[in-house]
Design an enzyme around this catalytic site. Structure first.
Site, PDB file in Angstrom:
ATOM      1  N   TYR A 217       2.782   9.668  -0.441  1.00 49.16           N
ATOM      2  CA  TYR A 217       4.172   9.245   0.536  1.00 49.16           C
ATOM      3  C   TYR A 217       5.467   9.537  -0.018  1.00 49.16           C
ATOM      4  CZ  TYR A 217       0.296   6.558   2.624  1.00 49.16           C
ATOM      5  OH  TYR A 217      -1.028   5.916   3.297  1.00 49.16           O
TER       6      TYR A 217
ATOM      7  N   HIS B 158      -7.597   9.447  -2.084  1.00 52.58           N
ATOM      8  CA  HIS B 158      -7.056   9.498  -1.012  1.00 52.58           C
ATOM      9  C   HIS B 158      -7.756   9.986   0.330  1.00 52.58           C
ATOM     10  CE1 HIS B 158      -2.541   9.166   1.027  1.00 52.58           C
ATOM     11  NE2 HIS B 158      -3.472   8.923   2.011  1.00 52.58           N
TER      12      HIS B 158
ATOM     13  N   ASP C 101       0.735  -1.049   0.087  1.00 47.91           N
ATOM     14  CA  ASP C 101      -0.043   0.070   0.035  1.00 47.91           C
ATOM     15  C   ASP C 101       1.010   1.239   0.030  1.00 47.91           C
ATOM     16  OD1 ASP C 101      -2.768   1.236   0.616  1.00 47.91           O
ATOM     17  OD2 ASP C 101      -1.306   2.148   1.965  1.00 47.91           O
TER      18      ASP C 101
ATOM     19  N   LYS D 128      -2.729   5.615  -4.343  1.00 46.92           N
ATOM     20  CA  LYS D 128      -3.640   6.690  -4.175  1.00 46.92           C
ATOM     21  C   LYS D 128      -3.460   8.046  -4.852  1.00 46.92           C
ATOM     22  CE  LYS D 128      -3.677   4.607   0.749  1.00 46.92           C
ATOM     23  NZ  LYS D 128      -2.388   4.598   0.848  1.00 46.92           N
TER      24      LYS D 128
HETATM   25  N1  LIG Z   1      -5.391   6.106   3.809  1.00 47.42           N
HETATM   26  C1  LIG Z   1      -4.812   7.021   4.663  1.00 47.42           C
HETATM   27  O1  LIG Z   1      -4.863   8.122   4.955  1.00 47.42           O
HETATM   28  C2  LIG Z   1      -3.714   6.086   5.364  1.00 47.42           C
HETATM   29  C3  LIG Z   1      -3.428   6.740   6.530  1.00 47.42           C
HETATM   30  C4  LIG Z   1      -2.145   6.240   7.499  1.00 47.42           C
HETATM   31  C5  LIG Z   1      -1.879   5.209   7.242  1.00 47.42           C
HETATM   32  N2  LIG Z   1      -2.244   4.572   5.732  1.00 47.42           N
HETATM   33  C6  LIG Z   1      -1.381   3.122   5.522  1.00 47.42           C
HETATM   34  O2  LIG Z   1      -1.586   2.272   6.530  1.00 47.42           O
HETATM   35  C7  LIG Z   1      -0.047   1.703   6.790  1.00 47.42           C
HETATM   36  C8  LIG Z   1      -0.215   1.553   8.298  1.00 47.42           C
HETATM   37  O3  LIG Z   1      -0.468   2.628   9.125  1.00 47.42           O
HETATM   38  P1  LIG Z   1       0.799   3.428   9.827  1.00 47.42           P
HETATM   39  O4  LIG Z   1       2.147   3.207   9.071  1.00 47.42           O
HETATM   40  O5  LIG Z   1       0.191   4.445  10.582  1.00 47.42           O
HETATM   41  O6  LIG Z   1       0.921   2.563  11.379  1.00 47.42           O
HETATM   42  P2  LIG Z   1       0.850   1.033  11.870  1.00 47.42           P
HETATM   43  O7  LIG Z   1       0.940  -0.014  11.211  1.00 47.42           O
HETATM   44  O8  LIG Z   1      -0.644   1.031  12.773  1.00 47.42           O
HETATM   45  O9  LIG Z   1       2.041   1.035  13.118  1.00 47.42           O
HETATM   46  C9  LIG Z   1       3.369   1.179  12.446  1.00 47.42           C
HETATM   47  C10 LIG Z   1       4.071   1.510  13.537  1.00 47.42           C
HETATM   48  O10 LIG Z   1       4.285   0.480  14.754  1.00 47.42           O
HETATM   49  C11 LIG Z   1       5.510   0.085  14.749  1.00 47.42           C
HETATM   50  N3  LIG Z   1       5.510  -1.510  14.649  1.00 47.42           N
HETATM   51  C12 LIG Z   1       5.031  -2.293  13.695  1.00 47.42           C
HETATM   52  N4  LIG Z   1       5.210  -3.671  14.005  1.00 47.42           N
HETATM   53  C13 LIG Z   1       5.620  -3.543  15.536  1.00 47.42           C
HETATM   54  C14 LIG Z   1       6.193  -4.576  16.333  1.00 47.42           C
HETATM   55  N5  LIG Z   1       5.741  -5.906  16.153  1.00 47.42           N
HETATM   56  N6  LIG Z   1       6.601  -4.221  17.540  1.00 47.42           N
HETATM   57  C15 LIG Z   1       6.843  -2.960  17.647  1.00 47.42           C
HETATM   58  N7  LIG Z   1       6.573  -1.931  16.868  1.00 47.42           N
HETATM   59  C16 LIG Z   1       6.011  -2.443  15.637  1.00 47.42           C
HETATM   60  C17 LIG Z   1       6.151   0.414  13.566  1.00 47.42           C
HETATM   61  O11 LIG Z   1       7.741   0.597  13.811  1.00 47.42           O
HETATM   62  P3  LIG Z   1       8.679   0.412  12.740  1.00 47.42           P
HETATM   63  O12 LIG Z   1       8.506   1.357  11.774  1.00 47.42           O
HETATM   64  O13 LIG Z   1      10.095   0.655  13.651  1.00 47.42           O
HETATM   65  O14 LIG Z   1       8.633  -0.928  12.039  1.00 47.42           O
HETATM   66  C18 LIG Z   1       5.557   1.692  13.241  1.00 47.42           C
HETATM   67  O15 LIG Z   1       6.188   2.759  13.904  1.00 47.42           O
HETATM   68  C19 LIG Z   1       0.721   2.881   6.308  1.00 47.42           C
HETATM   69  O16 LIG Z   1       1.843   2.785   6.032  1.00 47.42           O
HETATM   70  C20 LIG Z   1      -0.070   3.254   5.111  1.00 47.42           C
HETATM   71  O17 LIG Z   1       0.201   2.417   3.907  1.00 47.42           O
HETATM   72  C21 LIG Z   1      -3.250   5.002   5.234  1.00 47.42           C
END
Ligand SMILES: NC(=O)c1ccc[n+]([C@@H]2O[C@H](COP(=O)([O-])OP(=O)(O)OC[C@H]3O[C@@H](n4cnc5c(N)ncnc54)[C@H](OP(=O)(O)O)[C@@H]3O)[C@@H](O)[C@H]2O)c1
Length: 272
Positions: free
Chosen positions: A45, A103, A40, A70
């Site tokens: 990004y 998006h 994704d 997106k």
């Molecule tokens: N459509 C939208 O508007 C929108 C908005 C936000 C996100 N997204 C999508 O959703 C994806 C995920 O969301 P997100 O990036 O906000 O956050 P997330 O997946 O909820 O959390 C990621 C965070 O958790 C940490 N983490 C992951 N696995 C871990 C583990 N096993 N132990 C400890 N820490 C861990 C990661 O650290 P590390 O980085 O150190 O691994 C990172 O800081 C995004 O990358 C994007 O593709 C879309």
């Protein structure tokens, strides 16, 4: 899972937000190496080029990869959308995108600042996206961060129904009414920030449930979203964490699911 247009989509995908364009090629290659087949990303990004390189550098067939991107949120006109789709294909150096999303209904700069939902602009986006499906540039189209009124605008006025609505869903945020509304229309929910952006991984209550099931807090949080029927998009650039997230082979019982859904209410009642 199968989307409402018959396209198959993996239920666990790698999110790439905040992985920069130089690093993301390697992250995508590593993720493919441990079993991910779905990624994704988004124009906003700034890493589409790197994601494309990662896919190119793997020895996996393009047809075995599922790629979501997106539109830039600032683009809300038909010509701009057509151009944005072609630009994205150029950046990826690929012939098609599996899933293309609007998006946000509003440009970022207006989010929480104006009431303008850009109904006309989103329909302009959608018209160009529908044409991209017909031209074979995109296999499925959907939306992200759309509220009910935004979804209804597309469903009532478009010719293709959105395949997904990508929204924030995790133990601390369960927008059940919106999820049920989308479900009633056959629109699949994709859960972004399924780990609450990492914020809840040290939460004592989440750790208590994780210990009960003998899993990590991240696995518990992903299982929660999967059992709500969501596609999940956890982000990680660490191989061990990536691997762990692909192995969700346990089930949270119904009683605990109910308690976890209500967990956010604890802030009003008890400090944990
Ligand atoms: N459509 C939208 O508007 C929108 C908005 C936000 C996100 N997204 C999508 O959703 C994806 C995920 O969301 P997100 O990036 O906000 O956050 P997330 O997946 O909820 O959390 C990621 C965070 O958790 C940490 N983490 C992951 N696995 C871990 C583990 N096993 N132990 C400890 N820490 C861990 C990661 O650290 P590390 O980085 O150190 O691994 C990172 O800081 C995004 O990358 C994007 O593709 C879309």
């Amino acid at each position: 899972m199968t989307l409402n247009n018959g396209v198959e989509i993996p239920q666990i995908q790698l999110g790439t937000w905040l992985i920069n364009n130089d690093d993301v090629r390697k992250v995508v290659c590593q993720a493919i190496g441990v079993g991910y087949r779905s990624f994704d990303t988004a124009k906003d990004y700034g890493n589409e080029k790197g994601v494309g390189k990662g896919i190119w550098n793997s020895d996996i067939e393009r047809s075995d990869i599922f790629l979501t991107t997106k539109l830039p949120t600032a683009v809300k006109d038909y010509e701009g959308t057509k151009e944005a789709i072609d630009d994205a294909l150029d950046r990826f150096s690929l012939e098609y995108i599996d899933l293309l999303l609007i998006h946000s209904p509003q440009p970022w700069i207006e989010v929480n600042r104006t009431d303008d939902r850009h109904f006309e602009g989103n329909l302009e986006n959608w018209r160009a996206m529908e044409e991209a499906v017909k031209a074979g540039k995109v296999r499925a189209i959907g939306v992200s961060n759309f509220l009910q009124e935004d979804v209804a605008n597309i469903v009532d006025n478009g010719t293709i129904k959105p395949a997904v609505n990508q929204i924030e869903v995790h133990i601390d945020k369960v927008p059940m009414d919106l999820m049920n509304y989308c479900k009633s229309l056959g629109i699949q929910i994709e859960a972004y920030s399924p780990l609450a952006h990492g914020r809840l991984l040290k939460d004592p209550k989440i750790n208590e449930y994780a210990n009960k099931y003998n899993v990590s807090p991240a696995q518990l949080m992903l299982a929660f979203d999967l059992q709500l029927g969501c596609i999940v998009l956890p982000k990680s650039d660490n191989i061990a964490e990536m691997k762990e997230k692909l192995h969700i082979d346990f089930r949270i019982n119904d009683e605990d699911m109910e308690k976890l859904i209500k967990l956010k209410e604890r802030d009003q009642n008890v400090a944990v």
